[in-house]
Design a protein around this motif. Sequence first.
Motif, mmCIF file in Angstrom:
data_model
loop_
_atom_site.group_PDB
_atom_site.id
_atom_site.type_symbol
_atom_site.label_atom_id
_atom_site.label_comp_id
_atom_site.label_asym_id
_atom_site.label_seq_id
_atom_site.Cartn_x
_atom_site.Cartn_y
_atom_site.Cartn_z
ATOM 1 N N GLY A 242 0.815 -1.213 0.000
ATOM 2 C CA GLY A 242 0.000 0.000 0.000
ATOM 3 C C GLY A 242 0.844 1.258 0.000
ATOM 4 N N ILE B 216 2.185 2.043 -3.611
ATOM 5 C CA ILE B 216 1.277 2.445 -4.696
ATOM 6 C C ILE B 216 1.365 3.943 -5.010
ATOM 7 C CG2 ILE B 216 -1.158 2.657 -5.348
ATOM 8 C CD1 ILE B 216 -1.630 -0.046 -3.983
ATOM 9 N N GLY C 12 2.783 3.497 -8.385
ATOM 10 C CA GLY C 12 1.581 3.065 -9.082
ATOM 11 C C GLY C 12 1.256 1.621 -8.755
ATOM 12 N N ILE C 13 0.624 0.926 -9.705
ATOM 13 C CA ILE C 13 0.294 -0.481 -9.519
ATOM 14 C C ILE C 13 1.092 -1.320 -10.505
ATOM 15 C CG2 ILE C 13 -2.031 0.071 -8.753
ATOM 16 C CD1 ILE C 13 -2.934 -1.001 -11.567
ATOM 17 N N ILE D 239 -2.286 -5.837 -6.324
ATOM 18 C CA ILE D 239 -2.027 -4.590 -7.045
ATOM 19 C C ILE D 239 -1.746 -4.851 -8.522
ATOM 20 C CG2 ILE D 239 -1.257 -3.252 -5.063
ATOM 21 C CD1 ILE D 239 1.620 -3.929 -5.845
ATOM 22 N N SER E 240 -7.267 -5.307 -6.856
ATOM 23 C CA SER E 240 -8.183 -4.859 -5.805
ATOM 24 C C SER E 240 -9.098 -3.764 -6.334
ATOM 25 C CB SER E 240 -7.385 -4.338 -4.614
ATOM 26 O OG SER E 240 -8.190 -3.570 -3.751
ATOM 27 N N VAL F 2 -7.921 0.039 -6.092
ATOM 28 C CA VAL F 2 -6.997 0.716 -7.012
ATOM 29 C C VAL F 2 -7.347 0.506 -8.477
ATOM 30 C CG1 VAL F 2 -5.076 0.650 -5.390
ATOM 31 C CG2 VAL F 2 -5.420 -1.271 -6.922
ATOM 32 N N LYS G 169 -8.495 3.779 -10.670
ATOM 33 C CA LYS G 169 -7.384 4.696 -10.913
ATOM 34 C C LYS G 169 -6.391 4.100 -11.898
ATOM 35 C CE LYS G 169 -4.074 7.709 -8.569
ATOM 36 N NZ LYS G 169 -3.458 8.081 -7.267
ATOM 37 N N ALA G 170 -6.213 2.786 -11.840
ATOM 38 C CA ALA G 170 -5.312 2.125 -12.781
ATOM 39 C C ALA G 170 -5.795 2.291 -14.214
ATOM 40 C CB ALA G 170 -5.188 0.642 -12.432
#
Length: 520
Positions: A68, A71, A75-76, A156, A266, A269, A272-273
């Motif tokens: 976490g 990120i 990012g992921i 992620i 998940s 996230v 936003k990804a």
Amino acid sequence: MWSFMSQQSSKLLEQTLTHIGLTFISLMIAVVIGLPLGVLISRKRKIAGAVLGLAGVLQTIPSIALLGFMIPLLGIGAKPAIAALFLYSLLPIIRNTYTGITGVDAAIKEAAKGMGMSGTQSLFKVELPLAMPVIFAGIRTATVINVGVATLAAYIAAGGLGEFIFGGIALNNTNMILAGAIPAALLAIIFDFLLSKVQTLNMRKLRLAYVTFPFIILILSSFYLLPVAYNGKLLAGFTPEFMGRADGYLGLRKQYGLNIRTVVISDAVMYKAAYEKKLDVISGYSTDGRLKAFDLVILRDDKGIFPPYYAAPIVREEVLEKYPEVETTLNMLSGMITDSIMTDLNYRADYLKQAPERIAKDFLVAQGLWKEPRSDSYRSKKGSIRIGSKIFGEQYILSNIYSMLIKGYTDLDVVTKTGLGGTKICFDAMTNDQIDLYPEYTGTGLLVLLQAKEEEINRVINNEDSVFSFVSNNFHGRYHIKWLKPIGFNNAYALMMRRQQANDLGINTITELKNYSEKK
């Protein structure tokens, strides 16, 4: 289980290759950095405590928390996963390098010095060769740690065997959990065994192994790239639950023939990804506030595989018999929350990051339903209601609305147990008398909890009232659980893309997505 693994063999191979790649990319970086650090602190022992202490602190951070933290920085995907695994690998490598070198007999070091060796020559020709078994023990430990922690990389969207594990937990599917857990355990055992054999080689073979070891790590690291090489042009990110549901990816493959490269990610996230162009397609919910926040568009379900998902509280019948006022109170919400209202409430939670408690109270005040509760000590005398929720924003909002209504309109106290994970975890908590009520969706009740037969599904799926009547009757007969009146909004599953990308590619429906993904 074996039948499941056979059916998912191609996906299992992809996940295994990705898992091996993640493990050894991070291990390679840890060896490149950790081994010199171990040598350095063996020479400058004043800083040894600080370096080992820092590496030890990194080791104590919970792995999910460390991911976490990564990120916002990286990012992921692979980058944060590799960074987290690298940090977990450092301590055993640094510590064992330091221990191995400082453990070399002082007389041997003196003999090397007496033979005219410089400090560097003594290090590479005497100390490191003698310390290598200890150093390799640290690398073995780091490898096993990485194999285990790498299962969390799926959280992620970095892939790996954790995809099956998370999906199995969300769906309470033991076969799916074991399909990820058993290969991960076998990888840890195999790599540990092979490295233990390297430690026991004689000196001549050991030197050859040390020379070839970096190349072996490099080759294994490249495994991460192999699944990407043979998959399609678009990348989809789906939640663990969506991957295993008949009205999720399984249904998309069956009804549409959709075969797109996927990663498990998940819900926290995923949106936003997509916005940051890390993913091209995501699974989502039609009333999610992040649709508006990240300018995403829903692809039309032109074959109608997603049933109505009207939200309603479900309550154990023995609780309603004991406290009938609960049903009257919660039914005050019937038809009060439309799709647009729920989207706005979700937008405040998911994007504006407002507290669910505040959102719930503001809604009740605006609707004229807010009532100041009596004191906690007074309410606790009558009894208490245990309210659960799944682990996403909408459920937190609804559970707070239920809690405030019960506290305001009854003499009952409320205990909340939020964030219970996927559907099956939440529902099992209810059937095992751990919670009394939680918000559920009619489509989920039909397909996931009741697992209705195909002919039953086809008979009711196109009519919201038929779906509600079917799940209501079957929950009563099978589980002694009552569906109260629907709240009003339909939070259906949906596939989403960035609006600009969908327009550029001419993709408006799931069929058009399927056709585009098959283009060479």
